[in-house]
Motif scaffolding. Structure first.
Motif, PDB file in Angstrom:
ATOM      1  N   TYR A 190       0.831  -1.213   0.000  1.00 28.94           N
ATOM      2  CA  TYR A 190       0.000   0.000   0.000  1.00 28.94           C
ATOM      3  C   TYR A 190       0.861   1.257   0.000  1.00 28.94           C
ATOM      4  CZ  TYR A 190      -4.688  -1.958   0.330  1.00 28.94           C
ATOM      5  OH  TYR A 190      -5.880  -2.578   0.048  1.00 28.94           O
TER       6      TYR A 190
ATOM      7  N   PHE B 267      -3.258   9.580  -0.668  1.00 31.75           N
ATOM      8  CA  PHE B 267      -3.644   9.691   0.740  1.00 31.75           C
ATOM      9  C   PHE B 267      -4.819   8.768   1.055  1.00 31.75           C
ATOM     10  CE2 PHE B 267      -6.177  11.795   4.070  1.00 31.75           C
ATOM     11  CZ  PHE B 267      -5.251  11.750   5.112  1.00 31.75           C
ATOM     12  N   ILE B 268      -5.811   8.723   0.180  1.00 33.56           N
ATOM     13  CA  ILE B 268      -6.972   7.851   0.393  1.00 33.56           C
ATOM     14  C   ILE B 268      -6.543   6.392   0.449  1.00 33.56           C
ATOM     15  CG2 ILE B 268      -9.094   6.987  -0.698  1.00 33.56           C
ATOM     16  CD1 ILE B 268      -9.573   9.903  -1.645  1.00 33.56           C
TER      17      ILE B 268
ATOM     18  N   LEU C 252      -3.710   5.215   1.555  1.00 38.50           N
ATOM     19  CA  LEU C 252      -3.122   4.981   2.882  1.00 38.50           C
ATOM     20  C   LEU C 252      -4.183   4.924   3.977  1.00 38.50           C
ATOM     21  CD1 LEU C 252       0.084   7.190   2.836  1.00 38.50           C
ATOM     22  CD2 LEU C 252      -0.094   4.707   2.627  1.00 38.50           C
ATOM     23  N   VAL C 253      -5.137   5.821   3.919  1.00 42.87           N
ATOM     24  CA  VAL C 253      -6.205   5.831   4.925  1.00 42.87           C
ATOM     25  C   VAL C 253      -7.033   4.557   4.837  1.00 42.87           C
ATOM     26  CG1 VAL C 253      -8.351   6.995   5.603  1.00 42.87           C
ATOM     27  CG2 VAL C 253      -6.298   8.335   5.120  1.00 42.87           C
ATOM     28  N   SER C 254      -7.275   4.080   3.631  1.00 44.84           N
ATOM     29  CA  SER C 254      -8.068   2.853   3.481  1.00 44.84           C
ATOM     30  C   SER C 254      -7.335   1.658   4.081  1.00 44.84           C
ATOM     31  CB  SER C 254      -8.406   2.596   2.014  1.00 44.84           C
ATOM     32  OG  SER C 254      -7.263   2.219   1.274  1.00 44.84           O
ATOM     33  N   TYR C 255      -6.015   1.623   3.916  1.00 42.23           N
ATOM     34  CA  TYR C 255      -5.249   0.536   4.530  1.00 42.23           C
ATOM     35  C   TYR C 255      -5.309   0.631   6.051  1.00 42.23           C
ATOM     36  CZ  TYR C 255      -1.568  -2.574   5.966  1.00 42.23           C
ATOM     37  OH  TYR C 255      -0.889  -3.582   6.593  1.00 42.23           O
ATOM     38  N   GLY C 256      -5.095   1.824   6.565  1.00 45.86           N
ATOM     39  CA  GLY C 256      -5.154   2.021   8.018  1.00 45.86           C
ATOM     40  C   GLY C 256      -6.508   1.657   8.595  1.00 45.86           C
ATOM     41  N   THR C 257      -7.571   2.022   7.898  1.00 50.49           N
ATOM     42  CA  THR C 257      -8.919   1.676   8.348  1.00 50.49           C
ATOM     43  C   THR C 257      -9.112   0.166   8.365  1.00 50.49           C
ATOM     44  OG1 THR C 257      -9.742   3.746   7.409  1.00 50.49           O
ATOM     45  CG2 THR C 257     -11.378   2.046   7.921  1.00 50.49           C
TER      46      THR C 257
ATOM     47  N   PRO D 266     -12.999  -1.350   3.257  1.00 51.14           N
ATOM     48  CA  PRO D 266     -12.242  -0.096   3.105  1.00 51.14           C
ATOM     49  C   PRO D 266     -10.933  -0.285   2.338  1.00 51.14           C
ATOM     50  CG  PRO D 266     -12.074  -0.876   5.358  1.00 51.14           C
ATOM     51  CD  PRO D 266     -13.084  -1.753   4.663  1.00 51.14           C
TER      52      PRO D 266
ATOM     53  N   GLY E  34     -10.976   1.858  -0.947  1.00 49.40           N
ATOM     54  CA  GLY E  34     -10.103   3.018  -1.012  1.00 49.40           C
ATOM     55  C   GLY E  34      -9.235   3.039  -2.248  1.00 49.40           C
TER      56      GLY E  34
END
Length: 111
Positions: free
Chosen positions: A10, A64-65, A67-72, A85, A89
């Motif tokens: 990711y 950025f999206i 990365l956020v989707s992976y974190g979520t 997610p 994402g």
């Protein structure tokens, strides 16, 4: 270990998308949305700088999206729900980006 491998993948994809955005933000010549598309000529656009800036920001936001989707997905944990997610994402922004690109064509392409 699989979380580390997923993170590396990711991060690589997000970095690539962000890199596209940064190169478009810095470009002096009109940029294309995707690789098979020829960019418009400078004389076809009303504002080349705004065209490049908006496309560049779009790609940086996409990175950025991702990365956020992976974190979520990691926060949700090891369940099928984490796939929503993590895949969403990566895939959901693409049709939105295409629609935004066509909106930019309507805004900046001279008649």
């Amino acid at each position: 270990m699989e979380h580390f491998i997923g993170l590396v993948i990711y991060l690589a994809v997000a970095s690539f998308m962000t890199g596209i955005g940064i190169s478009q933000l810095r470009s002096k010549k009109p940029v294309a949305f995707y690789s098979n598309e020829k960019p418009p000529k400078e004389e076809e656009l009303s504002d080349v700088k705004a065209w490049n800036q908006k496309h560049g920001r779009m790609w940086v936001l996409y990175g950025f999206i991702i990365l956020v989707s992976y974190g979520t997905g990691v926060i949700i944990g090891d369940s099928l729900w984490s796939v929503i997610p993590m895949c969403g994402g990566v895939m959901l922004p693409l049709p939105i980006m295409v629609l935004y690109h066509h909106k930019l064509l309507r805004l900046y392409r001279k008649s």
